[in-house]
Design an enzyme around this catalytic site. Structure first.
Site, PDB file in Angstrom:
ATOM      1  N   ASP B  25       0.816  -1.228   0.000  1.00  0.00           N
ATOM      2  CA  ASP B  25       0.000   0.000   0.000  1.00  0.00           C
ATOM      3  C   ASP B  25       0.843   1.269   0.000  1.00  0.00           C
ATOM      4  O   ASP B  25       0.353   2.337  -0.353  1.00  0.00           O
ATOM      5  CB  ASP B  25      -0.898   0.053   1.260  1.00  0.00           C
ATOM      6  CG  ASP B  25      -1.837  -1.142   1.340  1.00  0.00           C
ATOM      7  OD1 ASP B  25      -1.998  -1.822   0.308  1.00  0.00           O
ATOM      8  OD2 ASP B  25      -2.352  -1.421   2.432  1.00  0.00           O
ATOM      9  N   ASP B  76      -8.217 -10.944  10.348  1.00  0.00           N
ATOM     10  CA  ASP B  76      -9.638 -11.180  10.030  1.00  0.00           C
ATOM     11  C   ASP B  76     -10.111 -10.401   8.811  1.00  0.00           C
ATOM     12  O   ASP B  76     -11.266 -10.006   8.722  1.00  0.00           O
ATOM     13  CB  ASP B  76     -10.489 -10.759  11.241  1.00  0.00           C
ATOM     14  CG  ASP B  76     -10.201  -9.300  11.642  1.00  0.00           C
ATOM     15  OD1 ASP B  76     -10.742  -8.849  12.664  1.00  0.00           O
ATOM     16  OD2 ASP B  76      -9.414  -8.634  10.927  1.00  0.00           O
ATOM     17  N   HIS B  97       2.708  -7.180  14.431  1.00  0.00           N
ATOM     18  CA  HIS B  97       2.170  -7.667  13.151  1.00  0.00           C
ATOM     19  C   HIS B  97       1.059  -6.736  12.692  1.00  0.00           C
ATOM     20  O   HIS B  97       0.186  -6.365  13.473  1.00  0.00           O
ATOM     21  CB  HIS B  97       1.587  -9.075  13.323  1.00  0.00           C
ATOM     22  CG  HIS B  97       2.584 -10.088  13.796  1.00  0.00           C
ATOM     23  ND1 HIS B  97       2.224 -11.312  14.318  1.00  0.00           N
ATOM     24  CD2 HIS B  97       3.942 -10.057  13.845  1.00  0.00           C
ATOM     25  CE1 HIS B  97       3.312 -11.988  14.667  1.00  0.00           C
ATOM     26  NE2 HIS B  97       4.371 -11.251  14.385  1.00  0.00           N
ATOM     27  N   ASP B  99      -2.068  -6.075   9.892  1.00  0.00           N
ATOM     28  CA  ASP B  99      -2.950  -6.806   8.977  1.00  0.00           C
ATOM     29  C   ASP B  99      -2.924  -6.164   7.596  1.00  0.00           C
ATOM     30  O   ASP B  99      -3.366  -5.036   7.424  1.00  0.00           O
ATOM     31  CB  ASP B  99      -4.389  -6.786   9.548  1.00  0.00           C
ATOM     32  CG  ASP B  99      -5.339  -7.623   8.703  1.00  0.00           C
ATOM     33  OD1 ASP B  99      -6.483  -7.844   9.139  1.00  0.00           O
ATOM     34  OD2 ASP B  99      -4.927  -8.056   7.593  1.00  0.00           O
ATOM     35  N   ASP B 100      -2.374  -6.876   6.625  1.00  0.00           N
ATOM     36  CA  ASP B 100      -2.238  -6.262   5.299  1.00  0.00           C
ATOM     37  C   ASP B 100      -3.524  -6.312   4.501  1.00  0.00           C
ATOM     38  O   ASP B 100      -3.548  -5.940   3.332  1.00  0.00           O
ATOM     39  CB  ASP B 100      -1.107  -6.927   4.508  1.00  0.00           C
ATOM     40  CG  ASP B 100      -0.324  -5.871   3.738  1.00  0.00           C
ATOM     41  OD1 ASP B 100       0.752  -6.168   3.212  1.00  0.00           O
ATOM     42  OD2 ASP B 100      -0.826  -4.723   3.678  1.00  0.00           O
ATOM     43  N   GLU B 102      -5.777  -4.435   5.595  1.00  0.00           N
ATOM     44  CA  GLU B 102      -6.176  -3.041   5.796  1.00  0.00           C
ATOM     45  C   GLU B 102      -5.565  -2.205   4.681  1.00  0.00           C
ATOM     46  O   GLU B 102      -4.623  -2.643   4.026  1.00  0.00           O
ATOM     47  CB  GLU B 102      -5.687  -2.521   7.159  1.00  0.00           C
ATOM     48  CG  GLU B 102      -5.975  -3.428   8.320  1.00  0.00           C
ATOM     49  CD  GLU B 102      -7.440  -3.808   8.436  1.00  0.00           C
ATOM     50  OE1 GLU B 102      -7.723  -4.932   8.890  1.00  0.00           O
ATOM     51  OE2 GLU B 102      -8.313  -3.006   8.011  1.00  0.00           O
ATOM     52  N   HIS B 119       0.786   2.705  18.666  1.00  0.00           N
ATOM     53  CA  HIS B 119       0.021   1.856  19.598  1.00  0.00           C
ATOM     54  C   HIS B 119       0.668   0.486  19.748  1.00  0.00           C
ATOM     55  O   HIS B 119       0.946   0.018  20.865  1.00  0.00           O
ATOM     56  CB  HIS B 119      -1.421   1.706  19.081  1.00  0.00           C
ATOM     57  CG  HIS B 119      -2.295   0.821  19.909  1.00  0.00           C
ATOM     58  ND1 HIS B 119      -3.253   1.294  20.772  1.00  0.00           N
ATOM     59  CD2 HIS B 119      -2.352  -0.538  20.009  1.00  0.00           C
ATOM     60  CE1 HIS B 119      -3.859   0.275  21.374  1.00  0.00           C
ATOM     61  NE2 HIS B 119      -3.332  -0.858  20.921  1.00  0.00           N
ATOM     62  N   GLU B 120       0.916  -0.172  18.613  1.00  0.00           N
ATOM     63  CA  GLU B 120       1.447  -1.545  18.683  1.00  0.00           C
ATOM     64  C   GLU B 120       2.838  -1.586  19.320  1.00  0.00           C
ATOM     65  O   GLU B 120       3.163  -2.493  20.074  1.00  0.00           O
ATOM     66  CB  GLU B 120       1.480  -2.163  17.277  1.00  0.00           C
ATOM     67  CG  GLU B 120       0.116  -2.319  16.643  1.00  0.00           C
ATOM     68  CD  GLU B 120      -0.907  -3.063  17.534  1.00  0.00           C
ATOM     69  OE1 GLU B 120      -2.101  -2.733  17.458  1.00  0.00           O
ATOM     70  OE2 GLU B 120      -0.488  -3.933  18.318  1.00  0.00           O
ATOM     71  N   HIS B 123       2.720  -1.773  22.896  1.00  0.00           N
ATOM     72  CA  HIS B 123       2.606  -3.158  23.394  1.00  0.00           C
ATOM     73  C   HIS B 123       3.977  -3.827  23.396  1.00  0.00           C
ATOM     74  O   HIS B 123       4.342  -4.516  24.360  1.00  0.00           O
ATOM     75  CB  HIS B 123       1.669  -3.979  22.500  1.00  0.00           C
ATOM     76  CG  HIS B 123       0.220  -3.634  22.636  1.00  0.00           C
ATOM     77  ND1 HIS B 123      -0.404  -3.410  23.838  1.00  0.00           N
ATOM     78  CD2 HIS B 123      -0.746  -3.473  21.693  1.00  0.00           C
ATOM     79  CE1 HIS B 123      -1.677  -3.119  23.648  1.00  0.00           C
ATOM     80  NE2 HIS B 123      -1.918  -3.152  22.348  1.00  0.00           N
ATOM     81  N   HIS B 129      -3.653  -2.258  27.224  1.00  0.00           N
ATOM     82  CA  HIS B 129      -4.591  -1.214  26.777  1.00  0.00           C
ATOM     83  C   HIS B 129      -4.958  -0.257  27.914  1.00  0.00           C
ATOM     84  O   HIS B 129      -4.879  -0.582  29.078  1.00  0.00           O
ATOM     85  CB  HIS B 129      -5.841  -1.871  26.190  1.00  0.00           C
ATOM     86  CG  HIS B 129      -5.617  -2.347  24.798  1.00  0.00           C
ATOM     87  ND1 HIS B 129      -6.226  -3.454  24.258  1.00  0.00           N
ATOM     88  CD2 HIS B 129      -4.784  -1.888  23.833  1.00  0.00           C
ATOM     89  CE1 HIS B 129      -5.830  -3.645  23.019  1.00  0.00           C
ATOM     90  NE2 HIS B 129      -4.951  -2.710  22.735  1.00  0.00           N
ATOM     91  N   ASP B 195      23.757  15.479  -2.284  1.00  0.00           N
ATOM     92  CA  ASP B 195      22.914  15.511  -3.494  1.00  0.00           C
ATOM     93  C   ASP B 195      22.402  16.925  -3.784  1.00  0.00           C
ATOM     94  O   ASP B 195      22.367  17.368  -4.925  1.00  0.00           O
ATOM     95  CB  ASP B 195      21.683  14.596  -3.297  1.00  0.00           C
ATOM     96  CG  ASP B 195      22.066  13.132  -3.185  1.00  0.00           C
ATOM     97  OD1 ASP B 195      23.175  12.781  -3.632  1.00  0.00           O
ATOM     98  OD2 ASP B 195      21.282  12.353  -2.621  1.00  0.00           O
ATOM     99  N   ASP B 336      27.554  19.481  -7.469  1.00  0.00           N
ATOM    100  CA  ASP B 336      26.484  18.618  -6.931  1.00  0.00           C
ATOM    101  C   ASP B 336      25.372  19.462  -6.305  1.00  0.00           C
ATOM    102  O   ASP B 336      24.203  19.093  -6.339  1.00  0.00           O
ATOM    103  CB  ASP B 336      27.048  17.706  -5.830  1.00  0.00           C
ATOM    104  CG  ASP B 336      28.080  16.734  -6.381  1.00  0.00           C
ATOM    105  OD1 ASP B 336      27.960  16.377  -7.570  1.00  0.00           O
ATOM    106  OD2 ASP B 336      29.017  16.378  -5.642  1.00  0.00           O
TER     107      ASP B 336
END
Lengths: 83, 375
Positions: B25, B76, B97, B99-100, B102, B119-120, B123, B129, B195, B336
């Protein structure tokens, strides 16, 4: 009057959803009986109250619209109460 | 706030993380930047530091997955569960982990990766929570209307500091800006080349690959960032950049395109073709550029020649290109980058930097390209 089948089925789906939610996030035992004699007690109602309190909802013990709305919201997969 | 039962926490403060795979994504840079910024949120309120590994086992392994993905908590599909993470510990513990299924985004639409990652990773550090609806550790996802306003709540800070304390006072404050260990090129490497270089509202940005150093002459501070952490839509490996102060805009060039950036926002209507500025089709890219606010002229350097652009008339001036060495004696190598400071032009060519006095029309100093980095 008994609720029409559809409504009953809808209610069952919501109930399953809630049961699943409470098992996932509020440690509801998998085989919890849905309701016992007194409608405002029983493990599920207690867990509904616990969830409503944790998530900042009005603690009614009932599957009101706010509660059902929250259950459908995207969230983290970790439980809200631990063991 | 709450911590996991038995309060698992890391027994060290220098943690490692690894981005094991990416979601389709978002550009990889955007994922890198979201994770880096999410870790920085926790780093700023604790003694913890995070360094990135690119292979092997890190304390925090970050991955994207769908459905069943090797632990007991299958994802899910779209919606509902967005991600999960494990408390501190060995192996899968500490891992996060996502969820892909999403739609991961850098904006407020869809599911913002940075917000979920904060958030994750909370944890992964040991927070459970929170019932505080303002807390980032509140279990339900809440987008923000303005991501720049993101802050940890006091509840989050109290929670994480109950585990690790605040940034400890006895940590020796580095007198020199310590380059992050994942810095692709040590900023004090004498071979460092750049650069592009541009001023921006009184500061100077030194671009290199996917990153840039941000130097404030007022505080002498030097920061190091991913380009994508400020401007997710800008490319890396830039060719040139310059500021037009009268427009409060930095123009950034890569290949035959350029972007207008005001503060943290890439302006609408970009990228545009460099040929809209008046370059002939033979010019495929530019090497460096600088805008003189007094003369209201912008100089574009391409190989051994340069063009001059009239900012008032918004057009390239006739009689160009001219040889660089004719009008900038001593500047006779491919450039450059270039920027202006203290009335001098600083031309960068490989690891060298030429200080040029435009009034005396001569090179007054030859420096190392990283001479501005307090090495």
């Amino acid at each position: 009057a008994y609720p029409l089948d559809g409504a009953a089925r809808g209610q069952d789906t919501s109930m399953e959803l809630v049961q699943q939610y409470l098992e996932n996030y509020y440690n509801l035992p998998k085989d919890a009986k849905q309701f016992v004699r007194r409608r405002d007690s029983g493990p599920v109602v207690k867990k509904i109250r616990e969830m409503q309190k944790f998530l900042g909802l009005e603690v009614t013990g009932k599957l009101d619209s706010d509660t059902m709305e929250v259950i459908h919201k995207p969230r983290c997969g970790i439980p809200d109460v631990g063991d | 706030f709450t911590t996991f039962p038995n309060m698992p926490k890391w027994r060290k403060t220098q943690l490692t993380y690894r981005i094991v795979n990416y979601t389709p994504d978002l550009p990889r840079d955007a994922v890198d930047s979201a994770i880096e910024r999410a870790l920085k949120v926790w780093e700023e309120v604790t003694p913890l530091t995070f360094s990135r590994l690119y292979e092997g086992e890190a304390d925090i392994m970050i991955s994207f997955a769908v459905g069943e993905h090797g632990d007991f908590y299958r994802f899910d599909g779209p919606g509902n569960v967005l991600a999960h993470a494990y408390p501190p510990g060995q192996g899968i513990y500490g891992d996060a982990h996502f969820d892909d299924d999403e739609q991961w985004t850098m904006e407020t639409a869809g599911t913002n990766l940075f917000l979920v990652a904060v958030h994750e990773l909370g944890h992964s550090l040991g927070l459970f929570h929170s019932a505080n609806m303002e807390a980032v550790m509140y279990p339900l996802y809440k987008s923000l209307t303005d991501l720049a306003q993101f802050r940890l709540s006091q509840d989050d800070v109290d929670g994480i500091q109950s585990l690790y304390g605040s940034p400890s006072d006895d940590t020796p404050v580095p007198t020199k800006p310590v380059p992050p260990t994942h810095e692709p090129l040590a900023m004090c490497d004498p071979a460092l080349s750049l650069d592009a270089v541009s001023t921006l509202r009184g500061e100077v940005l030194f671009f290199k690959d996917r990153h840039f150093w941000r130097k404030s002459f007022r505080t002498h501070e030097l920061e190091f960032h991913l380009i994508s952490s400020f401007w997710p839509s800008l490319p890396s490996d830039l060719d040139a950049a310059y500021e037009v102060t009268s427009k409060d805009t930095v123009f950034v060039f890569k290949g035959n395109q350029f972007w207008g950036v005001r503060g943290g926002e890439v302006q609408a209507g970009y990228p545009r073709s460099i040929h809209t500025l008046g370059f002939p089709p033979t010019v495929k890219k530019i090497d460096a550029a600088i805008s003189n606010k007094d003369k209201k002229k912008t100089y574009f350097f391409v190989e051994d020649k340069y063009w001059r652009f009239d900012e008032k008339r918004q057009s390239m001036e006739p009689g160009f290109p001219r040889q660089i060495a004719e009008d900038f004696p001593g500047v006779d190598t491919k450039i450059d980058a270039v920027f202006e400071a203290f009335g001098f032009y600083y031309f960068f060519s490989g690891s060298s930097q030429l200080e040029f006095d435009p009034n005396a029309k001569k090179v007054t100093h030859i420096l190392k390209s990283n001479s501005w980095f307090n090495c």
